[in-house]
Design a protein around this motif. Structure first.
Motif, PDB file in Angstrom:
ATOM      1  N   ARG A 138      17.346  57.545  36.908  1.00  0.00           N
ATOM      2  CA  ARG A 138      17.262  56.930  38.240  1.00  0.00           C
ATOM      3  C   ARG A 138      16.304  55.743  38.259  1.00  0.00           C
ATOM      4  O   ARG A 138      15.284  55.739  37.579  1.00  0.00           O
ATOM      5  N   SER A 139      16.650  54.756  39.125  1.00  0.00           N
ATOM      6  CA  SER A 139      15.864  53.520  39.168  1.00  0.00           C
ATOM      7  C   SER A 139      15.398  53.124  40.569  1.00  0.00           C
ATOM      8  O   SER A 139      14.895  52.028  40.757  1.00  0.00           O
ATOM      9  N   ASN A 140      15.592  53.985  41.546  1.00  0.00           N
ATOM     10  CA  ASN A 140      15.188  53.716  42.935  1.00  0.00           C
ATOM     11  C   ASN A 140      16.004  52.596  43.567  1.00  0.00           C
ATOM     12  O   ASN A 140      15.514  51.858  44.418  1.00  0.00           O
ATOM     13  N   ALA A 141      17.263  52.493  43.167  1.00  0.00           N
ATOM     14  CA  ALA A 141      18.129  51.430  43.684  1.00  0.00           C
ATOM     15  C   ALA A 141      18.758  51.783  45.027  1.00  0.00           C
ATOM     16  O   ALA A 141      19.351  50.921  45.664  1.00  0.00           O
ATOM     17  N   GLY A 142      18.647  53.024  45.470  1.00  0.00           N
ATOM     18  CA  GLY A 142      19.248  53.424  46.731  1.00  0.00           C
ATOM     19  C   GLY A 142      18.959  54.879  47.011  1.00  0.00           C
ATOM     20  O   GLY A 142      18.310  55.562  46.207  1.00  0.00           O
ATOM     21  N   PRO A 143      19.440  55.384  48.134  1.00  0.00           N
ATOM     22  CA  PRO A 143      19.098  56.750  48.539  1.00  0.00           C
ATOM     23  C   PRO A 143      19.570  57.832  47.570  1.00  0.00           C
ATOM     24  O   PRO A 143      18.948  58.891  47.490  1.00  0.00           O
ATOM     25  N   ASP A 144      20.635  57.594  46.831  1.00  0.00           N
ATOM     26  CA  ASP A 144      21.119  58.582  45.865  1.00  0.00           C
ATOM     27  C   ASP A 144      20.545  58.335  44.474  1.00  0.00           C
ATOM     28  O   ASP A 144      20.969  58.961  43.503  1.00  0.00           O
ATOM     29  N   ASP A 145      19.575  57.435  44.395  1.00  0.00           N
ATOM     30  CA  ASP A 145      19.011  57.029  43.106  1.00  0.00           C
ATOM     31  C   ASP A 145      17.480  57.036  43.154  1.00  0.00           C
ATOM     32  O   ASP A 145      16.832  56.323  42.410  1.00  0.00           O
ATOM     33  N   VAL A 146      16.904  57.845  44.041  1.00  0.00           N
ATOM     34  CA  VAL A 146      15.454  57.880  44.201  1.00  0.00           C
ATOM     35  C   VAL A 146      14.822  58.418  42.922  1.00  0.00           C
ATOM     36  O   VAL A 146      15.218  59.467  42.412  1.00  0.00           O
ATOM     37  N   HIS A 147      13.864  57.666  42.419  1.00  0.00           N
ATOM     38  CA  HIS A 147      13.162  58.059  41.193  1.00  0.00           C
ATOM     39  C   HIS A 147      12.366  59.343  41.445  1.00  0.00           C
ATOM     40  O   HIS A 147      11.670  59.463  42.445  1.00  0.00           O
ATOM     41  N   VAL A 148      12.501  60.296  40.532  1.00  0.00           N
ATOM     42  CA  VAL A 148      11.740  61.539  40.589  1.00  0.00           C
ATOM     43  C   VAL A 148      10.976  61.647  39.266  1.00  0.00           C
ATOM     44  O   VAL A 148      11.598  61.801  38.211  1.00  0.00           O
ATOM     45  N   PRO A 149       9.646  61.539  39.312  1.00  0.00           N
ATOM     46  CA  PRO A 149       8.866  61.649  38.080  1.00  0.00           C
ATOM     47  C   PRO A 149       9.139  62.981  37.373  1.00  0.00           C
ATOM     48  O   PRO A 149       9.436  63.994  38.015  1.00  0.00           O
ATOM     49  N   ALA A 150       9.021  62.981  36.048  1.00  0.00           N
ATOM     50  CA  ALA A 150       9.356  64.164  35.242  1.00  0.00           C
ATOM     51  C   ALA A 150       8.623  65.413  35.715  1.00  0.00           C
ATOM     52  O   ALA A 150       9.225  66.483  35.843  1.00  0.00           O
ATOM     53  N   GLU A 151       7.345  65.291  35.990  1.00  0.00           N
ATOM     54  CA  GLU A 151       6.565  66.446  36.447  1.00  0.00           C
ATOM     55  C   GLU A 151       7.124  67.002  37.758  1.00  0.00           C
ATOM     56  O   GLU A 151       7.223  68.206  37.942  1.00  0.00           O
ATOM     57  N   GLN A 152       7.472  66.099  38.660  1.00  0.00           N
ATOM     58  CA  GLN A 152       8.020  66.520  39.954  1.00  0.00           C
ATOM     59  C   GLN A 152       9.399  67.139  39.760  1.00  0.00           C
ATOM     60  O   GLN A 152       9.731  68.128  40.406  1.00  0.00           O
ATOM     61  N   ALA A 153      10.202  66.576  38.888  1.00  0.00           N
ATOM     62  CA  ALA A 153      11.536  67.121  38.614  1.00  0.00           C
ATOM     63  C   ALA A 153      11.435  68.556  38.123  1.00  0.00           C
ATOM     64  O   ALA A 153      12.191  69.438  38.558  1.00  0.00           O
ATOM     65  N   LEU A 154      10.507  68.806  37.212  1.00  0.00           N
ATOM     66  CA  LEU A 154      10.322  70.164  36.695  1.00  0.00           C
ATOM     67  C   LEU A 154       9.858  71.114  37.794  1.00  0.00           C
ATOM     68  O   LEU A 154      10.318  72.259  37.876  1.00  0.00           O
ATOM     69  N   ALA A 155       8.975  70.636  38.654  1.00  0.00           N
ATOM     70  CA  ALA A 155       8.513  71.466  39.772  1.00  0.00           C
ATOM     71  C   ALA A 155       9.671  71.795  40.708  1.00  0.00           C
ATOM     72  O   ALA A 155       9.794  72.927  41.192  1.00  0.00           O
ATOM     73  N   TYR A 156      10.534  70.806  40.987  1.00  0.00           N
ATOM     74  CA  TYR A 156      11.710  71.054  41.825  1.00  0.00           C
ATOM     75  C   TYR A 156      12.594  72.130  41.203  1.00  0.00           C
ATOM     76  O   TYR A 156      13.052  73.050  41.882  1.00  0.00           O
TER      77      TYR A 156
END
Length: 157
Positions: free
Chosen positions: A111-129
């Motif tokens: 993800r590159s934060n180019a739009g609402p379906d592309d919001v960048h999620v840092p690796a640490e946050q992704a794992l927490a999710y």
């Protein structure tokens, strides 16, 4: 729609539009309000959910078919929406996207934060999710589990 970030919820929700569904997207609503970084502060999350729930009530009351595109990461988050729909005589079906962990993490890394379906999620946050996600179960109500291999998401036949 129910599933962690990167599971394919938005893609699947858009696939339902030709069948007459109106898509209400948490990420699109947050993006529209100017939020580009996740996780959102609690008050912003509540504002977004309030807006989605108000719109959901309006649409369902007029007879529209609606798909809510948000993670519904906890049982209580799913119950809150059920509680809103119950007085309207609606029992929602949860569509849970059961996507392999490595696929989710790969999608989030891209993800590159180019739009609402592309919001960048840092690796640490992704794992927490992923680690905090509470999978829905049939005892909650109607449930459809959508299992898919990478990039082969299809509506059930």
């Amino acid at each position: 729609m129910c599933g962690p970030a990167g599971s394919g919820k938005s893609t699947y929700a858009r696939m339902l539009e030709p069948a007459g569904y109106v898509v209400l997207s948490f990420d699109a609503e947050a993006w529209e309000l100017g939020h580009r970084v996740h996780p959102l502060p609690a008050d912003v999350m509540q504002t977004v959910h309030d807006r989605l729930q108000n719109r959901l009530t309006e649409l369902v009351t007029r007879g529209d078919r609606v798909v809510v595109d948000t993670s519904f990461w906890s049982r209580i988050s799913r119950e809150r929406y059920r509680d809103i729909l119950a007085p309207l005589g609606v029992t929602p079906t949860v569509y849970y996207l059961d996507t392999p962990r490595d696929v989710l993490l790969g999608r989030l890394r891209a993800r590159s934060n180019a739009g609402p379906d592309d919001v960048h999620v840092p690796a640490e946050q992704a794992l927490a999710y992923l680690d905090g996600f509470q999978k829905p179960s049939p005892d909650e109500g109607p449930l459809r589990i959508i299992r898919h291999e990478p990039d082969t998401l299809r509506l059930p036949g």
